[in-house]
Design an enzyme around this catalytic site. Sequence first.
Site, PDB file in Angstrom:
ATOM      1  N   LYS A 201      22.448 148.266  90.566  1.00 55.47           N
ATOM      2  CA  LYS A 201      23.772 147.819  91.149  1.00 55.47           C
ATOM      3  C   LYS A 201      23.746 146.296  91.444  1.00 55.47           C
ATOM      4  CE  LYS A 201      25.979 148.277  95.767  1.00 55.47           C
ATOM      5  NZ  LYS A 201      25.947 149.209  96.882  1.00 55.47           N
ATOM      6  N   GLU A 222      21.882 144.808 102.087  1.00 53.61           N
ATOM      7  CA  GLU A 222      21.615 145.601 100.938  1.00 53.61           C
ATOM      8  C   GLU A 222      20.300 146.009 100.558  1.00 53.61           C
ATOM      9  OE1 GLU A 222      23.983 147.258  99.183  1.00 53.61           O
ATOM     10  OE2 GLU A 222      25.779 146.155  99.719  1.00 53.61           O
ATOM     11  N   ASP A 346      28.725 152.827 107.970  1.00 52.79           N
ATOM     12  CA  ASP A 346      29.857 153.059 106.797  1.00 52.79           C
ATOM     13  C   ASP A 346      29.572 154.610 106.092  1.00 52.79           C
ATOM     14  OD1 ASP A 346      32.169 152.775 105.303  1.00 52.79           O
ATOM     15  OD2 ASP A 346      31.043 151.564 103.825  1.00 52.79           O
ATOM     16  N   ASN A 351      29.714 157.530 100.093  1.00 48.83           N
ATOM     17  CA  ASN A 351      28.120 156.767 100.468  1.00 48.83           C
ATOM     18  C   ASN A 351      27.025 157.508 100.423  1.00 48.83           C
ATOM     19  OD1 ASN A 351      29.506 154.020 100.003  1.00 48.83           O
ATOM     20  ND2 ASN A 351      29.979 154.011 102.359  1.00 48.83           N
ATOM     21  N   ASP A 370      24.181 152.677  99.862  1.00 49.83           N
ATOM     22  CA  ASP A 370      25.100 151.658 100.097  1.00 49.83           C
ATOM     23  C   ASP A 370      25.027 151.059 101.814  1.00 49.83           C
ATOM     24  OD1 ASP A 370      27.252 149.815 100.418  1.00 49.83           O
ATOM     25  OD2 ASP A 370      28.684 151.071  99.571  1.00 49.83           O
TER      26      ASP A 370
END
Length: 578
Positions: A201, A222, A346, A351, A370
């Site tokens: 990513k 992250e 989130d 996700n 994520d």
Amino acid sequence: MSLRLSVNIFYRNGMALLRFRRTNDIQLLVRTRVAPRNAHTLAVNPIVSNRCSPQSSGWQNRWNLARRAFVDNLLSRVTNSLSADLRRRTARQLMYGNSRPFFALVGMSLASGNGMLTNDNQLEGVCWEIREAVGRMQKNLTVAERLILKSSLGLKQFELGSVIAKGNNAVIYEARKIEDIDNGERSKQDSSVKTYPLAIKMMFNYDAESNAMSILRAMSRETVPSRCIQHNSSKTDQQWLIGYEKNLITLPPHPNIVVMHSCFADYVPELMDSHSLYPQALPTRINPEGYGRNMSLFLVMKRYGMSLKQYLAKTKPLSIRDRIILLAQLLEAVAHMSNHNVAHRDLKTDNVLLDVSEGNDVCPTLVITDFGCCLADKTNGLNLPYKTADTDRGGNIALMAPEVVTARPGTFGYIDYSKADAWAVGAMAYEIFSGINPFYSYERGKAPLLQNSTYDEKDLPVLGSEIPLIIRTLIYSLLKKSTSKRLDASFAATVCQIYLWAPSSWYTKYVMPTSNEVLQWMLCLTTKVLCEGGAMLSTSNTKQRTYTEYQLITTFLHRSKLYEIKNALYWMQSIQQE
């Protein structure tokens, strides 16, 4: 327990403590005087080497003493003529890491009902042993799947394939590690037969300066599930990185959290379709009209087959049991995050990724990914100070828990995220069991059924009667507006695990099982996991249970406590009685 028995136990354990301290003093004196010629003896005899190792910590010694006292207390109640020999052999095997004789002994005790374990404290001690044994197995599996990378090479040690997914903040490429990179030997196989077990990513960097420290600081969220942060720079930067890692909350490995092998900062390359997919994120050296920086953050992860959203959109309907297994995995992941003071903030089906390598007929392994919007603050934990409206509250506002979306800023204001992710799992459970999230619409321009800030609990859509009553009530309880009435993720996960693996009579016939019966059930699961699950988890070979089921049972045993299981059983029985 009688006064005579208490005095006897106190005397015996006190004498063991004195002998232990005296033995340690003698061993310390011997270690300071022993000649180097004894090194060969220590290497040949692992037991002597373990006892006399100068690297043994004080905590390990205290743990060994406590464990030995527990076993002596347990075995002293065996009244047959072989008790002395049994005590000596079992204690020797137990002290050096082999827990199976211990579980066999306790299992026979519970099955025969001879009274070797008499109170809940001793039973909780066995639960502790179960958690430790299963934890060691999980740790060994984590070490086995570790990806060895070279921090000095960064992106050069990978071969990137096509794009897997692209979002507003990042793009994901399929990837594989290049073997023999030092010799410059690249695989010459035809692209049609190449396999890419990894995914990389690449974050879009518009603001952070093009150096590793600034990038890691700006994108630290992250890296929360990352198992390694690679950084090859000056000595000053290395010292900064050590301090950075001390202040950063990192999630320990978990079967339902994305496997992120490593993360590092490197120069943004000119990759396939980059000019058409994300031209604005490219640096000016690649695209003169781009706004990106020269360096960015790269995350090396295991590659998964599809997202939960894609999986649920399949034409083949899932069985109720498979849906419960998916829900249990989600709850176990959220419980793991909450136990380490991390809130995802989130959670949505986009996700959540699934490993579908076992085939379409087997319920897949589920992982949460994520973490760019997560809360991972060592100072405040899961309480976020909310003094101004500019404070970042997380991801999609439509999927925020009621206490988050309705919070008002103030001088002493804060937002409690301890059960916010559990609420999001309740909303996702509607998608898993009915296909529709009442708080979020994937169709552009179409309003959701309910608003998370104003909904009434009685307006929640009714789940189908084919879903078991306990699971339906569990989902409704996860969506309670009041956090005091809402179930936490750990309790809800325990309910799902009991429903999946425990005898149905425990929660349908209104007869509460005894502590011994609960522990005997746990020991049966532990024996299955240690004897069969270890090979299955490492080879993905399916026999009686699937790989996902063994992982789920292992996760449950690793955090199980006797009183939590009994509380969950009381709750399940109360639901049946209503």
